[in-house]
Design an enzyme around this catalytic site. Structure first.
Site, PDB file in Angstrom:
ATOM      1  N   CYS A 106      -0.443   8.161 -39.762  1.00 34.53           N
ATOM      2  CA  CYS A 106      -0.447   8.866 -41.044  1.00 34.53           C
ATOM      3  C   CYS A 106      -0.063  10.339 -40.873  1.00 34.53           C
ATOM      4  CB  CYS A 106      -1.811   8.686 -41.717  1.00 34.53           C
ATOM      5  SG  CYS A 106      -1.815   8.980 -43.490  1.00 34.53           S
ATOM      6  N   HIS A 107      -0.965  11.273 -41.167  1.00 33.56           N
ATOM      7  CA  HIS A 107      -0.702  12.700 -41.048  1.00 33.56           C
ATOM      8  C   HIS A 107      -0.953  13.233 -39.637  1.00 33.56           C
ATOM      9  CE1 HIS A 107      -1.000  12.372 -45.435  1.00 33.56           C
ATOM     10  NE2 HIS A 107      -0.354  13.521 -45.507  1.00 33.56           N
TER      11      HIS A 107
END
Length: 184
Positions: A106-107
């Site tokens: 994800c991030h």
């Protein structure tokens, strides 16, 4: 296989911590929660507070040598806090320098951008990181999971919680290759 899970004191996406954590345990490994502060970390389900988890080790006391691999869970705030902590960035970069596998979802690649660890690598992430990864010298792809072995270590990345099954299968396979014969 001893695996560090590096997270900030708050902001980690809970499922991106707990699902890979359980996968490491199910594979016979030892997951350890490493954070920038002692005590408990606050996880989130997107923007809502979720559970808290006990920190096993503070990053300032952790060494890359004591771990076989690194997992960087996402959440929007988690990697943003980590990238502002020099010790956390150095710890993440240390896995690249040591040739040990790193998995990020994800991030989480924001921490790797800060560590200058994506240059020349192909990876995926949450789509909003595309420009950051490209500007840091990486190649961004929109794939469920991307395994990049064209560097000093295996880098396994994934986009989002919906990709967790493919993510854990890929990182467990790469971790097993690297830690084969490890006594941990």
């Amino acid at each position: 296989m001893k695996v560090a899970f590096l997270v900030a004191p708050e902001g980690v996406e809970q499922v991106e911590l707990t699902d890979p954590w359980q996968a490491v345990r199910d594979a016979g490994g030892t997951p350890r929660l490493v954070s920038t502060k002692p005590g408990r970390i606050q996880a989130f389900n997107h923007l809502d507070k979720a559970d808290t988890f006990e920190v096993d080790q503070v990053v300032k006391d952790a060494t890359v040598e004591e771990y076989d691999a690194l997992v960087l869970p996402g959440g929007v705030a988690n990697p943003d806090f980590l990238r502002l902590d020099n010790k956390a960035v150095a710890f993440a970069k240390g896995f690249f320098d040591a040739g040990k596998p790193v998995a990020a979802i994800c991030h989480a690649p924001w921490t790797l951008v800060e560590a200058d660890a994506v240059r020349g690598r192909t990876l995926t992430s949450w789509p909003s990181l595309r420009t950051d990864i490209t500007n840091a010298g990486g190649t961004w792809v929109d794939e469920q999971v991307k395994v990049c072995t064209g560097g000093p270590n295996a880098l396994i990345t994934s986009r989002k919680p919906d990709d967790l099954k493919a993510f854990r299968e890929a990182f467990l396979e790469e971790f097993a290759k690297t830690t084969k014969g490890s006594a941990r």
